[in-house]
Design an enzyme around this catalytic site. Sequence first.
Site, PDB file in Angstrom:
ATOM      1  N   ASP A  18       0.830  -1.206   0.000  1.00 50.41           N
ATOM      2  CA  ASP A  18       0.000   0.000   0.000  1.00 50.41           C
ATOM      3  C   ASP A  18       0.866   1.258   0.000  1.00 50.41           C
ATOM      4  OD1 ASP A  18      -2.332   1.400  -0.031  1.00 50.41           O
ATOM      5  OD2 ASP A  18      -2.756   1.195   2.104  1.00 50.41           O
ATOM      6  N   HIS A  35       2.557   3.376  -9.041  1.00 45.99           N
ATOM      7  CA  HIS A  35       2.486   1.933  -9.294  1.00 45.99           C
ATOM      8  C   HIS A  35       3.747   1.458 -10.029  1.00 45.99           C
ATOM      9  CE1 HIS A  35      -1.447   1.928  -7.670  1.00 45.99           C
ATOM     10  NE2 HIS A  35      -2.049   2.501  -8.685  1.00 45.99           N
ATOM     11  N   LEU A 129      11.673 -20.249  -5.046  1.00 49.59           N
ATOM     12  CA  LEU A 129      10.693 -19.386  -4.363  1.00 49.59           C
ATOM     13  C   LEU A 129       9.363 -19.476  -5.107  1.00 49.59           C
ATOM     14  CD1 LEU A 129       9.956 -16.944  -2.420  1.00 49.59           C
ATOM     15  CD2 LEU A 129      10.706 -15.446  -4.274  1.00 49.59           C
TER      16      LEU A 129
HETATM   17  C1  FPP Z   1      -1.919   0.043  -3.427  1.00 53.03           C
HETATM   18  O1  FPP Z   1      -1.484   1.381  -3.327  1.00 53.03           O
HETATM   19  C2  FPP Z   1      -1.316  -0.620  -4.589  1.00 53.03           C
HETATM   20  C3  FPP Z   1      -2.004  -1.224  -5.601  1.00 53.03           C
HETATM   21  C4  FPP Z   1      -3.471  -1.279  -5.671  1.00 53.03           C
HETATM   22  C5  FPP Z   1      -1.309  -1.814  -6.757  1.00 53.03           C
HETATM   23  C6  FPP Z   1      -0.095  -2.650  -6.461  1.00 53.03           C
HETATM   24  C7  FPP Z   1       0.677  -2.773  -7.700  1.00 53.03           C
HETATM   25  C8  FPP Z   1       2.020  -2.684  -7.777  1.00 53.03           C
HETATM   26  C9  FPP Z   1       2.911  -2.553  -6.610  1.00 53.03           C
HETATM   27  C10 FPP Z   1       2.596  -2.696  -9.135  1.00 53.03           C
HETATM   28  C11 FPP Z   1       3.553  -3.768  -9.440  1.00 53.03           C
HETATM   29  C12 FPP Z   1       3.071  -5.127  -9.187  1.00 53.03           C
HETATM   30  C13 FPP Z   1       3.429  -6.215  -9.912  1.00 53.03           C
HETATM   31  C14 FPP Z   1       3.083  -7.555  -9.393  1.00 53.03           C
HETATM   32  C15 FPP Z   1       4.151  -6.110 -11.204  1.00 53.03           C
HETATM   33  P1  FPP Z   1      -2.570   2.549  -3.415  1.00 53.03           P
HETATM   34  O2  FPP Z   1      -2.730   2.891  -4.863  1.00 53.03           O
HETATM   35  O3  FPP Z   1      -3.822   2.135  -2.727  1.00 53.03           O
HETATM   36  O4  FPP Z   1      -1.833   3.707  -2.656  1.00 53.03           O
HETATM   37  P2  FPP Z   1      -2.517   4.823  -1.714  1.00 53.03           P
HETATM   38  O5  FPP Z   1      -3.079   4.112  -0.515  1.00 53.03           O
HETATM   39  O6  FPP Z   1      -1.358   5.711  -1.366  1.00 53.03           O
HETATM   40  O7  FPP Z   1      -3.557   5.513  -2.532  1.00 53.03           O
END
Ligand code: FPP
Length: 246
Positions: A18, A35, A129
Amino acid sequence: MSPPADPRTPRHVAIVMDGNGRWARRRGQPRSFGHRAGQKAVREAVEFCLRRKIESLTLFAFSSENWKRPDEEVGALMELFLRALDKEVEELHSNEVRVHFVGGLSVFNEALRTRMHAAMEKTGGNRALDLNVCVNYGGRWDIAQAARKVAQAVQRGELPAESIDETSLAPFLCLAEQPAVDLLIRTGGEHRISNFLLWQIAYAELYFTDVLWPDVDQDELARALDNFAQRERRFGNAGAQIARAS
Ligand code: FPP
């Protein structure tokens, strides 16, 4: 695979990644920028688990609720997954990582589904893994799909309904063939589970950090493992029983 000898090292780590959006906002950038930065932290986490000989790493990449986000952000995430699959799978394979995509995969477009299945097939024999990437996943969905499968087994006459218990349901849940989650990490400062693995974290130790996911590096992950090593895991036993057994 040689599992970690030290029981204070988790066999299975799960992460709610997050904070990408906030990380981007602080830099005056769109959420998709965060992201993309998060992808680098994913690489760090994989390297860390390989070095520490952790058996399974499970990442919450896209929840069943994330479809509610603006179309632009969902589109950017799908594009990122597609590019990540093209770019990262070779490297993961050369590091003996077995990739699993976990969740309702049928909703994704054909290009993504084809690449996901190809990645799982290519890396299926690897043993260093298990990397589980949860997409269109929800913990309640997981329990419901397991219940559906167990009901179908009852319908086929393979199982009497009266015998359904935790042991007969467990094999139908996602990740059943991997160790139970020992350590659940959530970055980004929120203290909640957000419908991630519900069944699988029954006895997991929880670790919350304010660090935003794109800023997570090997030092931050080492802090989580150091903290885990100090926990007394009782699994329902009394503390005194644990002390006697060790
Ligand atoms: C949450 O942060 C994150 C996500 C919903 C997306 C996770 C995706 C990645 C880390 C990209 C790479 C992943 C792979 C497997 C290639 P948020 O957007 O909710 O952040 P916020 O709480 O600050 O709004």
